[in-house]
Design an enzyme around this catalytic site. Structure first.
Site, PDB file in Angstrom:
ATOM      1  N   HIS A   1      47.999  -5.522  76.503  1.00 32.88           N
ATOM      2  CA  HIS A   1      49.237  -5.410  76.944  1.00 32.88           C
ATOM      3  C   HIS A   1      49.677  -6.766  77.885  1.00 32.88           C
ATOM      4  O   HIS A   1      48.822  -7.278  78.536  1.00 32.88           O
ATOM      5  CB  HIS A   1      49.272  -4.295  77.821  1.00 32.88           C
ATOM      6  CG  HIS A   1      49.289  -2.945  77.350  1.00 32.88           C
ATOM      7  ND1 HIS A   1      49.646  -1.583  77.643  1.00 32.88           N
ATOM      8  CD2 HIS A   1      48.625  -2.536  76.174  1.00 32.88           C
ATOM      9  CE1 HIS A   1      49.255  -0.586  76.943  1.00 32.88           C
ATOM     10  NE2 HIS A   1      48.674  -1.167  76.003  1.00 32.88           N
TER      11      HIS A   1
ATOM     12  N   GLU B   1      51.153  -6.713  80.680  1.00 37.06           N
ATOM     13  CA  GLU B   1      50.725  -6.738  82.144  1.00 37.06           C
ATOM     14  C   GLU B   1      49.221  -7.291  82.391  1.00 37.06           C
ATOM     15  O   GLU B   1      48.944  -7.853  83.288  1.00 37.06           O
ATOM     16  CB  GLU B   1      50.603  -5.407  82.866  1.00 37.06           C
ATOM     17  CG  GLU B   1      52.330  -4.660  82.590  1.00 37.06           C
ATOM     18  CD  GLU B   1      52.434  -4.025  81.401  1.00 37.06           C
ATOM     19  OE1 GLU B   1      52.105  -4.198  80.456  1.00 37.06           O
ATOM     20  OE2 GLU B   1      53.013  -2.802  81.539  1.00 37.06           O
TER      21      GLU B   1
ATOM     22  N   CYS C   1      51.726   1.564  82.145  1.00 31.59           N
ATOM     23  CA  CYS C   1      51.212   2.583  81.513  1.00 31.59           C
ATOM     24  C   CYS C   1      50.099   2.955  82.586  1.00 31.59           C
ATOM     25  O   CYS C   1      49.803   2.247  83.380  1.00 31.59           O
ATOM     26  CB  CYS C   1      50.441   2.514  80.257  1.00 31.59           C
ATOM     27  SG  CYS C   1      49.176   1.216  80.025  1.00 31.59           S
TER      28      CYS C   1
ATOM     29  N   CYS D   1      47.426  -0.276  82.947  1.00 29.97           N
ATOM     30  CA  CYS D   1      48.022  -1.206  83.282  1.00 29.97           C
ATOM     31  C   CYS D   1      48.216  -0.862  84.843  1.00 29.97           C
ATOM     32  O   CYS D   1      47.939  -1.679  85.776  1.00 29.97           O
ATOM     33  CB  CYS D   1      49.164  -1.552  82.721  1.00 29.97           C
ATOM     34  SG  CYS D   1      48.972  -2.266  81.114  1.00 29.97           S
TER      35      CYS D   1
END
Length: 151
Positions: A52, A54, A82, A85
């Site tokens: 991801h 992040e 999410c 993260c």
């Protein structure tokens, strides 16, 4: 720079993800007023569900600083993080999170869960949401509309 200026850099990353067929989420990390890391989703490119924006931005920021604690840093992300993260943000002791649009399906900075501010954990992150939310939302909507149209 203001939050909107930094979020525009995160949006550049999200647009790069879009061009590459990735879910268009972008993130940057700012430390002492300077961008020290940038990333966009690369799940498909790496075939890695943890890639991801992040996560990648946090990893790159830690490498840049030479230590894992990011308590003096701000992460700008186009989409509310999410669970994974958000947990990483707590673990790196992130100082501040600024995100664009809320995620009603997986948001973990206040929408569904509030992991980053949970008093049960050993660190809480200062959170500000809704920065350039229309621009962030529009890019995501356009991406998913194209998937439905082409898919």
């Amino acid at each position: 720079m203001q939050h909107e200026d930094f979020m525009r850099h995160a949006l550049e990353e999200a647009r790069e993800a879009y061009k590459r067929g990735e879910i268009p989420v972008g993130a940057i990390v700012v430390h002492n007023g300077k961008i020290i890391a940038r990333a966009h989703n690369e799940k498909e490119s790496y075939q890695d569900a943890t890639a991801h924006a992040e996560m990648l931005a946090l990893q790159r920021a830690a490498r840049h600083l030479g230590h894992w604690r990011l308590n003096e840093s701000v992460l700008y992300c186009t989409l509310e993080p999410c669970v994974m993260c958000a947990g990483a943000m707590v673990n790196v002791r992130l100082g501040h999170l600024v995100y664009g649009v809320t995620d009603p399906k997986a948001g973990s900075a206040g929408s569904i869960y509030d992991i980053v501010r949970s008093p049960a954990l050993n660190h809480q992150v200062v959170v500000e949401g809704g920065v350039l939310k229309e621009e962030c939302s529009e890019l995501l909507k356009r991406f998913f509309a194209s998937l439905r149209r082409d898919g």
